[in-house]
Scaffold this motif. Structure first.
Motif, PDB file in Angstrom:
ATOM      1  N   ASP A 163     -53.527  31.316   2.155  1.00  0.00           N
ATOM      2  CA  ASP A 163     -54.555  31.985   1.725  1.00  0.00           C
ATOM      3  C   ASP A 163     -54.620  33.511   1.266  1.00  0.00           C
ATOM      4  OD1 ASP A 163     -55.695  29.338   1.746  1.00  0.00           O
ATOM      5  OD2 ASP A 163     -56.606  29.489   3.455  1.00  0.00           O
ATOM      6  N   THR A 203     -52.460  34.586  -1.313  1.00  0.00           N
ATOM      7  CA  THR A 203     -53.358  34.233  -2.518  1.00  0.00           C
ATOM      8  C   THR A 203     -54.384  35.411  -2.775  1.00  0.00           C
ATOM      9  OG1 THR A 203     -53.019  31.822  -2.507  1.00  0.00           O
ATOM     10  CG2 THR A 203     -54.662  32.538  -3.900  1.00  0.00           C
ATOM     11  N   LEU A 221     -60.988  29.645  -4.382  1.00  0.00           N
ATOM     12  CA  LEU A 221     -59.571  29.125  -3.539  1.00  0.00           C
ATOM     13  C   LEU A 221     -60.260  27.601  -3.085  1.00  0.00           C
ATOM     14  CD1 LEU A 221     -58.818  32.001  -3.916  1.00  0.00           C
ATOM     15  CD2 LEU A 221     -57.945  31.802  -1.619  1.00  0.00           C
ATOM     16  N   TYR A 263     -56.943  27.582  -7.490  1.00  0.00           N
ATOM     17  CA  TYR A 263     -56.789  26.784  -6.360  1.00  0.00           C
ATOM     18  C   TYR A 263     -55.072  26.118  -6.643  1.00  0.00           C
ATOM     19  CZ  TYR A 263     -60.222  24.703  -9.340  1.00  0.00           C
ATOM     20  OH  TYR A 263     -60.924  24.302 -10.283  1.00  0.00           O
ATOM     21  N   GLN A 307     -52.839  28.902  -5.647  1.00  0.00           N
ATOM     22  CA  GLN A 307     -52.799  28.893  -4.306  1.00  0.00           C
ATOM     23  C   GLN A 307     -51.576  27.976  -3.771  1.00  0.00           C
ATOM     24  OE1 GLN A 307     -56.498  28.036  -3.176  1.00  0.00           O
ATOM     25  NE2 GLN A 307     -56.285  28.228  -0.893  1.00  0.00           N
TER      26      GLN A 307
END
Ligand code: NCD
Length: 306
Positions: free
Chosen positions: A136, A139, A261, A282, A285
């Motif tokens: 995360d 990203t 996300l 996403y 990610q």
């Protein structure tokens, strides 16, 4: 020897170095293709997983290493009653590093106390999920160019969602972070995180129930699935499961540069019609999850590539 139990096991400087390494791996994958030749990763998964297990395995394979492991408790000696500490002593004889996911909070911590190889916590119950947090952070940093000075909306199951717990712990170390906690009353962020992490550090946050109210002010919207497997009864889960559904109409309320996300798997909380929105990040990610785990494996094995 180093393990990864929580995102706080790395200092902010060490995290920066790790994220820089992940970025270099993305830019120059060939440079790292043989870095782990002769090394083995074991994945010990006592709970279902698609991305976390396979991205650790893909990461080791991309580094030229090999993989082994089990993907459910039923197919390991846990089904015969073997303890985590005995299992890890055994795995230490076979592999150089391992990733463990377990339904019990603290099981990977028990493992690392009996292990002679680095242990990565790949998710322990409703507690922590540090490698998802690394994913995360990478990203967010790549999309927004920074990790501080932003408003992060965390939406869905904030009570049982371990990805949310780990991400909050990691983000409060950066300047200018503000949270909007979006959940139904019953799935609010646990008190121990609100008080011990947010209040104690004086981090600004708001708790809201309606996603629409939060949308216009967000830099990042972090959606989560209602964690069915942590509910005590089916009825409560059924009542909660479709509480939030992010669709095109709600996306219209969000800034042009807000990104969505989700650690995945998604169930109904993001309508598939959102997937084509350039702000839906996403699946990007997921790709970052491989680079960051490659960087993590190199770091824990103390392997340096020039
Ligand atoms: C998450 C998990 O296992 O906590 N999944 C993942 O690892 N990407 C989120 C979830 O299962 O909802």
């Amino acid at each position: 020897m180093r393990h990864l139990m929580s995102p706080l096991d790395f200092s902010v400087e060490e995290l920066d170095t790790l994220l820089d390494l992940a970025q270099d791996i993305e830019a120059h994958p060939a440079k790292y293709a043989h870095a782990c030749e002769g090394k083995k990763l074991a994945t010990l998964f006592y709970e279902p997983s698609t991305r976390t297990r396979l991205s650790h395995e893909a990461a080791m394979l991309n580094l030229g290493g090999s993989i082994m492991g089990f993907s459910s408790a039923d197919s390991s000696s846990a089904a015969k009653g073997e303890s985590v500490s005995d299992t890890i002593r055994t795995i230490s004889c076979y592999a150089d590093i391992c990733a463990m996911r377990h339904p019990k909070e603290g099981a990977p911590m028990v493992a690392c106390q009996h292990s002679s190889i680095p242990v990565i916590n790949a998710g322990d119950g409703g507690h922590q999920h540090p490698t998802q947090t690394l994913t995360d952070l990478l990203t967010i940093r790549n999309l927004k160019g920074r990790l501080g000075n932003m408003t992060i909306g965390l939406c869905g199951d904030l009570k049982f969602g371990r990805t949310v717990h780990s991400l909050i712990n990691a983000l409060v170390r950066y300047e200018g972070i503000r949270f909007i906690l979006i959940s139904p009353e019953e799935l609010r962020l646990p008190e121990y995180i609100r008080h011990d992490v947010l209040d104690r550090k004086g981090i600004p946050y708001e708790e809201v129930v309606r996603l629409e109210d939060a949308m216009p002010t967000l830099d990042i919207l972090y959606m989560t699935r209602v964690q069915k497997e942590r509910f005590f009864n089916e009825e409560d889960y059924v009542r909660m499961k479709d509480f939030y559904i992010l669709d095109k109409k709600k996306m219209k309320l969000a800034p042009e540069d807000m990104y969505v996300l989700h650690p995945l798997p998604r169930v109904n909380e993001i309508s598939v019609e959102v997937d084509d929105d350039p702000r839906a990040a996403y699946f990007r990610q997921v790709q970052y999850g491989v680079y960051v785990r490659m960087a993590l494996i190199l770091t824990l094995l103390d392997i340096h590539v020039d």
